[in-house]
Each structure stands twice: as structure tokens, then as C-alpha cells.
Design a protein around this motif. Structure first.
Motif, PDB file in Angstrom:
ATOM      1  N   ALA A  93       0.817  -1.223   0.000  1.00 16.11           N
ATOM      2  CA  ALA A  93       0.000   0.000   0.000  1.00 16.11           C
ATOM      3  C   ALA A  93       0.844   1.265   0.000  1.00 16.11           C
ATOM      4  N   LEU A  94       2.090   1.187   0.450  1.00 14.71           N
ATOM      5  CA  LEU A  94       2.909   2.383   0.609  1.00 14.71           C
ATOM      6  C   LEU A  94       3.324   2.963  -0.744  1.00 14.71           C
ATOM      7  N   LEU A 149      -5.638  -5.702   6.500  1.00 13.81           N
ATOM      8  CA  LEU A 149      -4.679  -6.172   7.499  1.00 13.81           C
ATOM      9  C   LEU A 149      -3.550  -5.176   7.693  1.00 13.81           C
ATOM     10  N   GLY A 150      -3.179  -4.487   6.629  1.00 12.17           N
ATOM     11  CA  GLY A 150      -2.100  -3.516   6.742  1.00 12.17           C
ATOM     12  C   GLY A 150      -2.566  -2.150   7.174  1.00 12.17           C
ATOM     13  N   LEU A 151      -3.753  -1.713   6.709  1.00 13.49           N
ATOM     14  CA  LEU A 151      -4.208  -0.341   6.949  1.00 13.49           C
ATOM     15  C   LEU A 151      -5.377  -0.250   7.909  1.00 13.49           C
ATOM     16  N   GLY A 152      -5.913  -1.366   8.359  1.00 15.01           N
ATOM     17  CA  GLY A 152      -7.018  -1.328   9.297  1.00 15.01           C
ATOM     18  C   GLY A 152      -8.350  -1.589   8.615  1.00 15.01           C
ATOM     19  N   GLU A 153      -9.334  -1.946   9.432  1.00 14.26           N
ATOM     20  CA  GLU A 153     -10.649  -2.284   8.904  1.00 14.26           C
ATOM     21  C   GLU A 153     -11.426  -1.058   8.434  1.00 14.26           C
ATOM     22  N   PHE A 154     -11.083   0.122   8.967  1.00  9.69           N
ATOM     23  CA  PHE A 154     -11.795   1.352   8.617  1.00  9.69           C
ATOM     24  C   PHE A 154     -10.785   2.472   8.403  1.00  9.69           C
ATOM     25  N   MET A 155     -11.092   3.356   7.464  1.00 11.86           N
ATOM     26  CA  MET A 155     -10.351   4.606   7.295  1.00 11.86           C
ATOM     27  C   MET A 155     -11.359   5.745   7.262  1.00 11.86           C
ATOM     28  N   THR A 211     -18.354  10.154   6.396  1.00 16.10           N
ATOM     29  CA  THR A 211     -17.977   9.134   5.423  1.00 16.10           C
ATOM     30  C   THR A 211     -16.951   8.185   6.027  1.00 16.10           C
ATOM     31  N   VAL A 212     -16.851   6.999   5.422  1.00 23.97           N
ATOM     32  CA  VAL A 212     -15.920   5.987   5.902  1.00 23.97           C
ATOM     33  C   VAL A 212     -15.593   5.048   4.749  1.00 23.97           C
ATOM     34  N   ALA A 213     -14.368   4.543   4.728  1.00 25.37           N
ATOM     35  CA  ALA A 213     -13.967   3.455   3.833  1.00 25.37           C
ATOM     36  C   ALA A 213     -13.784   2.207   4.684  1.00 25.37           C
ATOM     37  N   VAL A 214     -14.236   1.056   4.159  1.00 22.89           N
ATOM     38  CA  VAL A 214     -14.290  -0.178   4.949  1.00 22.89           C
ATOM     39  C   VAL A 214     -13.542  -1.278   4.214  1.00 22.89           C
ATOM     40  N   GLY A 215     -12.832  -2.102   4.972  1.00 17.94           N
ATOM     41  CA  GLY A 215     -12.193  -3.274   4.396  1.00 17.94           C
ATOM     42  C   GLY A 215     -13.212  -4.213   3.780  1.00 17.94           C
ATOM     43  N   LYS A 216     -12.860  -4.814   2.657  1.00 24.16           N
ATOM     44  CA  LYS A 216     -13.809  -5.638   1.909  1.00 24.16           C
ATOM     45  C   LYS A 216     -14.340  -6.808   2.736  1.00 24.16           C
ATOM     46  N   ASP A 217     -13.475  -7.520   3.439  1.00 25.73           N
ATOM     47  CA  ASP A 217     -13.922  -8.669   4.232  1.00 25.73           C
ATOM     48  C   ASP A 217     -14.809  -8.234   5.384  1.00 25.73           C
ATOM     49  N   ARG A 218     -14.468  -7.129   6.026  1.00 21.71           N
ATOM     50  CA  ARG A 218     -15.312  -6.628   7.118  1.00 21.71           C
ATOM     51  C   ARG A 218     -16.678  -6.210   6.591  1.00 21.71           C
ATOM     52  N   ALA A 219     -16.699  -5.576   5.423  1.00 21.69           N
ATOM     53  CA  ALA A 219     -17.971  -5.179   4.822  1.00 21.69           C
ATOM     54  C   ALA A 219     -18.832  -6.401   4.513  1.00 21.69           C
ATOM     55  N   ALA A 220     -18.190  -7.489   4.053  1.00 23.55           N
ATOM     56  CA  ALA A 220     -18.943  -8.714   3.783  1.00 23.55           C
ATOM     57  C   ALA A 220     -19.524  -9.288   5.068  1.00 23.55           C
ATOM     58  N   ASP A 221     -18.738  -9.255   6.163  1.00 24.44           N
ATOM     59  CA  ASP A 221     -19.250  -9.744   7.444  1.00 24.44           C
ATOM     60  C   ASP A 221     -20.450  -8.929   7.917  1.00 24.44           C
ATOM     61  N   LEU A 223     -22.115   6.629   9.512  1.00 27.64           N
ATOM     62  CA  LEU A 223     -21.237   7.043   8.426  1.00 27.64           C
ATOM     63  C   LEU A 223     -21.653   6.366   7.121  1.00 27.64           C
ATOM     64  N   ARG A 224     -21.496   7.097   6.049  1.00 28.08           N
ATOM     65  CA  ARG A 224     -21.810   6.584   4.713  1.00 28.08           C
ATOM     66  C   ARG A 224     -20.565   5.916   4.138  1.00 28.08           C
ATOM     67  N   VAL A 225     -20.714   4.672   3.693  1.00 22.56           N
ATOM     68  CA  VAL A 225     -19.598   3.915   3.122  1.00 22.56           C
ATOM     69  C   VAL A 225     -19.355   4.417   1.704  1.00 22.56           C
ATOM     70  N   VAL A 226     -18.152   4.948   1.466  1.00 24.36           N
ATOM     71  CA  VAL A 226     -17.835   5.499   0.143  1.00 24.36           C
ATOM     72  C   VAL A 226     -16.848   4.627  -0.626  1.00 24.36           C
ATOM     73  N   ALA A 227     -16.195   3.668   0.027  1.00 22.95           N
ATOM     74  CA  ALA A 227     -15.223   2.824  -0.671  1.00 22.95           C
ATOM     75  C   ALA A 227     -14.994   1.543   0.116  1.00 22.95           C
ATOM     76  N   LEU A 228     -14.656   0.484  -0.624  1.00 25.60           N
ATOM     77  CA  LEU A 228     -14.232  -0.784  -0.049  1.00 25.60           C
ATOM     78  C   LEU A 228     -12.826  -1.077  -0.547  1.00 25.60           C
ATOM     79  N   TYR A 229     -11.989  -1.645   0.304  1.00 28.23           N
ATOM     80  CA  TYR A 229     -10.602  -1.896  -0.077  1.00 28.23           C
ATOM     81  C   TYR A 229     -10.136  -3.237   0.476  1.00 28.23           C
ATOM     82  N   GLU A 230      -9.042  -3.749  -0.092  1.00 24.14           N
ATOM     83  CA  GLU A 230      -8.573  -5.091   0.233  1.00 24.14           C
ATOM     84  C   GLU A 230      -7.523  -5.121   1.339  1.00 24.14           C
ATOM     85  N   ARG A 231      -6.687  -4.115   1.435  1.00 25.96           N
ATOM     86  CA  ARG A 231      -5.518  -4.205   2.317  1.00 25.96           C
ATOM     87  C   ARG A 231      -5.848  -3.779   3.741  1.00 25.96           C
TER      88      ARG A 231
END
Length: 881
Positions: free
Chosen positions: A564-565, A690-696, A649-659, A680-688
Motif C-alpha cells: 500500500a505504501l 490487514l495492513g491499513l485497518g478495517e476502517f479509514m 464518510t468511511v472506507a471499509v475493508g472488503k472482508d469486514r464489509a462482507a461480514d 457514516l456513509r460507506v464510500v469505498a471498499l478496499y482489500e488491504r
């Protein structure tokens, strides 16, 4: 007369029974004394294992008791009689399936503040002499007199009015009178050479500013955090929340007790804060909660982890005791059968075995209880921290040692009774055949059935873990490991038989005469081989699970963070962090393409798990959306991270969003770090994740809900890779800033292991693994001592000393290889399930760690098997046969 006769008759009928009981006791006592003397080497191995088990159990009881009593220390409010603060707990109540409503709770990581009007209400309460608003801000201290140095020492900024709560007293100069004057504590004054009239550069928020030192204060307490005192008006302006206060310190009138003061404040103050949080009045040792707001939360997180390890310790200890005691009794099965054949009653045999075991276990339990105290103190020293020192009341060592002693002593006798049951229930005629048998019969049906059931349950739990995620997967995998380890202990003889079919042929072919003897001996003694393999399987499986689970997660998070960096530079400041305008200054530097500050905080997610209410706390990053593409790539799978703006607004990890069964455009309810509930309104889902956290979250969404809105890092992407010097010049006004090459650790949501995490690893792997290795040595020593007649017979029929010794070496190697292979397989089942469910990859254990484990197991097995043979070599392997 009749009464007298009746009494006499009654006495006569009781006397024979009393004589029988007395005879049984005398006979069993005689047998126990003779057996303890004759089999002292075997009982020495049992004694060593039992002593270590008692010490380990007592040490964990010691640490758990100390942790339950732990409270944050009272330092900053030592001069206050009471402290008024908001409750840091958050709760969630739900009704599980078919049960009564249950409430889950967790502690918040950010300070929950009080309405400022509560200060006047507290001051007006009966029995209150003074009520002071106690706000604080992080301060970076620059150079000394007349300087603008960039030393970057961290301090706490407070109002001079709150100095009385510690208390601080002026030792030189006067209190601050204007917004440009400050009082510094004696530690800062000594370090920077400050004295009244000198100047010091302080940076709170925004650019650093010069202040005049009006005085020097001292608290008289060593270890107090460095402090800088402003006027109350200046501190309120710097804190940035004029309508709220962090806490209220209260000084009581003379003669007012703590209970009276608490009752008065409870009456004068509202029940709830403006955020619907409960208002707490803290007195005595409770006052430390207002200073170390997350200390009880850390204790709440540590308690279940330590309790889980303690449960594993208890399981391991009882398993080791059962294995060694059973082996000791089984080695005497021929002797017990002979006693039964010549007329000893089952009751006499049971009593004799029970007396032997009780004497050994009680002595070991007492010695282990004494040894639990230094071991408990060592473990306590590893776990204690400044925010949460672990107390040691006088009664705790005695209670911990007594707990271990009682538990071990009470568990040993039933185990010995079960081990001797197959012999004591034989008829005398059948006992003659059992006395000549070289190996006890096959394991009982109940034992075999229980082992099969546990093996199936362990594999089933591992399968369930693959369909779950997060904590549920970890719990299922841990349960699978425990079930499989116990199953191996119960099915040891059968597993040993299978292992011999696999390993016996190569040993027989490669070892010559000694290999033939080793293979035949192992094949003929499945129960003995199973007892030897069990402790090795235990230590290998336990250590592999403990080490590989953490290294698997760490490796996956490192890989995702590195992927991700996108930044090539990172700027870090003092412990207090960097203000928001530091990132803005970096963006204006020549050659900088993008720069985003990372504001770290946490959120609380309320949800149900198998119907039960759960509150999970997740670390989060606050980022700047328009700077994100140049510095971080979370690998967005849906939505647009450019929409990560505003406060909802919030971005959520894809696996957490599925749960959670949510997608872009849906609303997600979270509690921010200070307990504020937001949708919060979910504006994006992302894969990484484990590295960046379940929420941004957007930085502006977090800034108003953290104790201090300061960035921990600034990620920088330069245009040509050579803007480091320009960035340093842009940040030169900010004390203590360092600019270096960015790494995955700078963005990884889980920070590097803390001292407490390392302590848990040392306790979980070092202490328990060391005990398990001791169990390996004790068990194999016990088995070797019991084989002396076998070795004598081999020498009598012509086997050479080297042949017998080589046979023992080959058998030890066979046991070590079988134990390592089976233990690795037992660990691999839950680890694969855990790794697949949480990381989508296979488990990982550094080869060096596994190599060290294999070496330790091999050395322990060799020491356990060879040392008794060597120490008794004159009689077992030597000439005197």
C-alpha cells in the motif's frame, strides 16, 4: 441389663470392622513406605514434574490476582480529594437467542470530556473548598534561553490553577500572569537551563512560539511527567475545546470525609454529560482513572488473554501430571499384580498407591507453591507498566501458593486410582498372568472413544474457523488445537503403533543390530512409546501455534502495508505528535507531490456474534482524501476514496464489509474514540485491511474526537525522490522532527510489538514451553528408569554396552522424530484454518524459530532418555549386571 447387653453386643459388632480398617491402613502404609524407597528414582521424576506444574499454576494465580487488583496510580491528582470525570466505558446490550439480555462493555481510548458548567456546580457543592478545571495539552519544548532549538522534548501543558492538584509549589519566581509567561517544572528547568526571566520555545498547535519563564515549580515526586504551566485563559485557548474540560479536581474543606464529599458531589452534579456519558466521582485509589484513561481498558484486554494462557497452563499441567503418574503406576503393574495374586485386597492396593502418590504430590505441591512466588514476581515484572502497576498485597503469595498446592494435591490421587484400576480390579488368579505381562493391556474403550471424539471435534473446529473471521476464527482455531492435543494424549498408544509402522523399517535397516532392537522394543511397547511421544507433541504443537499465529498475521500485515505504501519519505515528531499545519507546510515544499498526515485513533463496532452482543475496538487512520492517491494505495475494489471527506464518510475493508453485509452507499454505525455514536456513509471498499485497518476515516471526522488532534506521521511523496532537504527546511520550525525513508512500519495499522506483547510471548512460549520441555525430560527419565530390568536382560544375553546404548539413542531419536512430526501436524490443522480465514494464505513460522524448537526438543529428549542410563550406567549399561 438388657440395655447393657445391647450396648455390649453393639460394641462387639463394631470392633471387627474397626480392626479390618486398621489392618488395611497398616498394610497400605507398609506397602507405600517400601515402594517409595524401592522406586525412589521413578518417583523423583514424578516429583520434579509435579513441582514444576504447581509452581507454574501458582505463578499464574499470582499474576491474575495481581492484575485483578491493579489500578492506575494516583500521580497528577495526588493533591485532590476527589476527581470528577466522564465514564470511559461504552456498553451494548442485546438479547441472545433464547436467553436473557446481556451487556458487553469496553473502554474508550480517547478522553470523554465534561461540560465546563460542571466546574461551577462542583465548586458550589457542600464541603468543597476548591474545584479546578484540569485540562492538558501536549507540548514540544524547544531550546533554552533566547533560543529556538529543536530539541523536541515532550511535556504536558496545564493551567497554573491545576498545579495545586498534584501539588506543585513554586521554588523560584512567580506564577504566570500573562499569556506569554509560563512556569516550568524543575526537571525541564535543569535540562534546558531555564530560570525566571529566561525564554523557552514551546510548540502546542501551529508554529512554535517563544515564552518567558516566570517561575520554576517542583512537585517533590520522582518520575512525574515534565510539565509546563500557562495561565488558565491561555491554556483554555490552546486546548481548543472551551466548552468542555478533561476533568475536575476537587479539594475538600477540612474535616470532610471522602464518603461525604462523594455524596455531596453526586447530588450537585448531573448524572450524564452532554454526550450522554455517566459522570463519575472518583476518590482514593480511583483517582488514577482520570489520568490514565485507557489503563482499565488495557487491563480488560489483558485479562482474557492471560486467563486463556492460564487455562492452557492448567490443561498442560494436568496432562503432564496424568501422563507421568500413569506411567509411574503402569511401570509397577507387574508388582501390583503380583501383590494381588498373593492375597493383597483391591482396597489395600488402592490405598497403598494413593498413599504413595499423596506423599509425593503433597511434598511437590508445597515446594511448587513456594517456587510459584519468585516465578510470579518475574512474570509480574514483565507485565507491569507505568499506567498499570501490578500490586502485591501480603496475602497474595500465600493465596497463590495455596491454590496451586491444593489443586495439584487434589488432582494427583484420582489420577493414580484410575491408572491402577486395571490391576486392582483383577481376581487373584487372573493377576498371575498380568504379573508376567511385559506391557499393560490396550487402552480402555472409554479412553479410545474419548480420544476419537476429541479428534473429530478438533478437526471440526478447525473447519469452522475457515468459515469465520477475526476473533471468532482465532477462538475456533485455539479450541481445535486444545482438542487435538488432548486427543493425542488419549490415543497415544494407537498413534505410537502407526508411527512405528512408518518409522520402524528405516530404523531397523539403518541401525543394524541396535536398530533391530530399537524397532522391536518400540513396537512391543506401544503404551510406553505413546507416553514418551505425548509431552513432545504437547510442546511442539503449543509453541508452533503460539509463534506461528502471530508471525502469520504480522507477515501478512507487513506485506499489505508495503504494497500500500506509495510515499518515499516520512516525517515523525516527538511523542506528542505534529500539528495539522505541519502537513500543510510540507505540501508547499519544493519537489513534494503529495503529503498526508496520519491521525491515529480507534472506533468501536457493536455487533452480534452467534447471537451474543460484542463490542470490538479497531485502530483507525484519519487521512486526507485528496493526498491519499500519492501516498497510500489501499487497493480499492468498490467506490471512490476521493469521496472520503467531511464528517460522515468511511472506507471499509472488503472482508469486514462482507461480514457486516454492507456496501458502498450504505450506512454504518460506529462509536468514535470518545464514545460519540455516528452513522457514516460507506464510500469505498478496499482489500488491504490487514495492513491499513478495517476502517479509514477523513482526518476532520476524527480530529474533534481525539484527546489531542496531532498527526503521528506525515507520509510524503516527492516528485523526483530528492526532496528530503526541502522537507526538512519546511519542518525546521517544529521541534524534534525527523525526516527519513518511509517503510511499511510507518503505515501499518498494528504497531510493532509492545513490551507487554513481548511479555505475553515470553510467558506463553518461554514459561509454558520450558515447562513442557521439563515434562519431556521427566517423562523420558521415568521411562528409562523403568527399563532397567530390560537393559539387564539384554546385557545378560550377550548385547554389548555400546549396542545397548546405541539402541537407546535410536529409540530416543525415533521418539523425537515422531513427536516432532505429530506435533507439527497437530499444530498445522488449526493454523491452516486460522491463516486461511484471516489472511487468505498459509501459516508462516520463521525457519530459525522452528529449528530452535526442534533442537530444544531433541536435546530435552536426549537428556531425558540418556542421562538416567548414563548416571546408572554402572548397573544398567556397564559391567555390574
Amino acid at each position: 441389663m438388657s440395655t447393657s447387653t445391647g450396648m455390649g453386643t453393639s460394641t462387639d459388632t463394631r470392633r471387627p470392622h474397626a480392626d479390618v480398617r486398621s489392618g488395611v491402613r497398616r498394610a497400605s502404609a507398609f506397602l507405600a513406605r517400601r515402594s517409595l524407597k524401592t522406586h525412589r528414582r521413578s518417583w523423583a521424576a514424578v516429583f520434579a514434574a509435579t513441582t514444576a506444574a504447581a509452581a507454574l499454576i501458582g505463578a499464574f494465580a499470582f499474576v491474575l490476582g495481581s492484575l485483578l487488583l491493579a489500578r492506575p496510580p494516583v500521580e497528577r491528582h495526588a493533591g485532590a480529594d476527589a476527581v470528577v470525570a466522564a465514564d470511559q466505558k461504552v456498553t451494548y446490550t442485546a438479547k441472545p437467542w433464547g436467553s436473557e439480555p446481556q451487556t458487553a462493555k469496553t473502554y474508550l481510548s480517547e478522553r470523554v470530556r465534561l461540560d465546563r458548567s460542571a466546574v461551577a456546580k462542583a465548586a458550589a457543592a457542600d464541603g468543597v473548598a476548591k474545584a479546578v478545571a484540569d485540562d492538558s495539552v501536549p507540548v514540544a519544548v524547544g531550546g533554552g534561553s533566547g533560543g529556538t532549538g529543536t530539541g523536541g522534548a515532550s511535556a504536558v501543558g496545564r493551567s497554573w490553577a491545576s498545579a495545586a492538584l498534584t501539588p506543585y509549589r513554586l521554588t523560584d519566581g512567580h506564577a504566570p500572569r500573562t499569556s506569554t509567561e509560563v512556569v516550568v517544572d524543575s526537571a525541564l528547568a535543569a535540562a534546558a537551563g531555564n530560570k525566571p526571566g529566561s525564554h523557552v520555545t514551546l510548540q502546542v498547535d501551529g508554529a512554535p512560539q517563544p515564552y518567558t519563564v516566570s517561575g520554576v515549580a517542583d512537585t517533590g515526586h520522582r518520575g512525574a511527567a515534565p510539565a509546563v504551566f500557562f495561565t488558565e485563559q491561555r491554556l483554555t485557548a490552546l486546548a481548543g475545546h472551551p466548552g468542555t474540560v478533561d476533568a475536575i479536581g476537587v479539594v475538600a474543606e477540612k474535616g470532610v470525609s471522602a464518603d461525604e464529599l462523594r455524596a455531596s458531589l453526586d447530588t450537585a452534579l448531573p448524572d450524564r454529560t452532554h454526550g450522554d456519558r455517566e459522570v463519575l466521582v472518583l476518590t482514593g485509589s480511583e483517582r488514577g482513572q482520570a489520568e490514565y484513561i485507557d489503563a482499565l481498558g488495557a487491563r480488560g484486554d489483558l485479562l482474557p488473554l492471560l486467563a486463556s494462557i492460564a487455562g492452557t497452563v492448567l490443561m498442560v499441567a494436568l496432562l503432564v501430571i496424568a501422563t507421568t503418574l500413569s506411567q509411574a503406576v503402569h511401570q509397577r503393574s507387574g508388582e501390583l499384580a503380583l501383590l494381588r495374586a498373593v492375597g493383597a485386597t483391591p482396597r489395600q492396593l488402592r490405598s497403598a498407591v494413593g498413599r504413595e502418590v499423596s506423599r509425593v504430590a503433597c511434598a511437590a505441591a508445597v515446594l511448587g507453591g513456594i517456587g510459584a512466588v519468585p516465578l510470579g514476581l518475574l512474570m509480574r515484572s514483565l507485565l507491569t507498566t507505568d499506567p498499570l502497576p501490578l500490586p502485591v498485597p501480603v496475602w497474595l503469595p500465600f493465596a497463590a501458593g495455596a491454590t496451586a498446592a491444593v489443586l495439584i494435591a487434589s488432582a494427583a490421587r484420582p489420577v493414580s486410582m484410575l491408572a491402577a484400576r486395571s490391576i486392582t480390579r483383577l481376581r487373584p488368579a487372573d493377576a498371575l498372568g498380568a504379573a508376567s505381562a511385559s506391557e499393560p493391556g490396550e487402552p480402555g474403550r472409554l479412553r479410545t472413544a474419548a480420544g476419537v471424539v476429541l479428534a473429530v471435534a478438533g478437526i471440526g473446529s478447525a473447519g469452522a474457523a475457515t468459515a469465520q473471521g477475526g476473533q471468532a476464527a482465532a477462538v475456533a482455531a485455539s479450541g481445535a488445537a486444545t482438542s487435538l492435543i488432548i486427543a493425542v494424549a488419549l490415543l497415544g498408544p494407537w498413534i505410537a503403533r502407526v508411527a512405528m509402522r512408518v518409522l520402524g523399517t528405516p530404523v531397523r535397516r539403518a541401525g543394524g543390530v541396535s536398530g533391530f532392537l530399537a524397532a522391536k522394543s518400540a513396537a512391543a511397547h506401544n503404551r510406553r512409546l505413546g507416553a514418551a511421544i505425548t509431552p513432545i507433541v504437547l510442546v511442539v504443537a503449543f509453541v508452533c501455534v503460539q509463534l506461528a499465529a502471530g508471525s502469520t498475521l504480522e507477515r501478512a500485515s507487513d506485506r499489505q502495508a508495503a504494497a500500500a505504501l506509495r510515499a518515499d519519505l516520512v516525517a515523525t515528531g516527538p511523542a506528542a505528535g505534529l500539528p495539522a499545519d505541519a502537513a500543510q507546510a510540507v505540501r508547499k515544499a519544493p519537489g513534494v507531490k503529495a503529503a498526508t498526515g496520519l491521525l491515529r485513533s480507534s472506533v468501536v463496532l457493536a455487533h452480534r456474534e452467534m447471537g451474543d452482543p460484542k463490542l470490538d475496538r479497531f485502530p483507525v487512520l484519519g487521512v486526507t482524501a485528496d493526498q491519499l492517491p500519492g501516498t497510500l494505495d489501499p487497493h480499492v475494489t468498490a467506490g471512490d476514496p476521493a469521496d472520503l471527506t467531511g464528517r460522515d464518510t468511511v472506507a471499509v475493508g472488503k472482508d469486514r464489509a462482507a461480514d457486516l453485509d454492507i456496501g458502498t452507499g450504505d450506512r454504518l454505525k460506529l462509536r468514535l474514540g470518545d464514545g460519540t455514536e455516528v452513522r457514516l456513509r460507506v464510500v469505498a471498499l478496499y482489500e488491504r485491511a490487514l495492513g491499513l485497518g478495517e476502517f479509514m476515516l477523513p482526518r476532520e471526522a476524527l480530529a474533534g474526537h481525539v484527546s489531542a488532534p496531532r498527526d503521528q506521521q506525515i507520509l510524503i511523496r516527492s516528485k523526483d525522490g530528492g526532496s528530503a532537504s526541502a522537507v526538512r527546511r519546511a519542518l525546521s520550525p517544529y521541534p524534534g522532527v525527523q525526516v527519513r525513508t518511509a517503510t511499511a512500519d510507518d503505515v501499518r495499522i498494528a504497531p510493532p510489538s509492545s513490551d507487554q506483547d513481548n511479555a505475553l510471548i515470553i510467558i506463553g512460549v518461554g514459561v509454558i514451553g520450558g515447562f513442557a520441555l521439563l515434562a519431556v525430560i521427566s517423562t523420558l527419565s521415568l521411562i528409562t528408569v523403568g527399563r532397567r530390568p530390560e537393559f539387564r536382560l539384554l546385557r545378560m544375553v550377550g548385547a554389548g554396552r555400546r549396542q545397548v546404548r546405541r539402541t537407546l539413542v535410536l529409540e530416543t531419536g525415533l521418539v523425537a522424530v515422531a513427536g516432532l512430526a505429530i506435533g507439527t501436524l497437530v499444530a498445522a490443522v488449526p493454523l491452516v484454518a486460522f491463516a486461511v480465514s484471516t489472511t487468505g494464505s498459509v501459516p508462516y513460522l520463521p525457519p530459525v524459530q522452528y529449528g530452535a524448537l526442534a533442537l530444544a526438543v531433541t536435546v530435552a529428549a536426549g537428556a531425558g532418555a540418556m542421562w538416567p542410563g548414563s548416571s546408572g550406567g554402572r548397573f544398567v549399561l556397564g559391567r555390574r549386571v
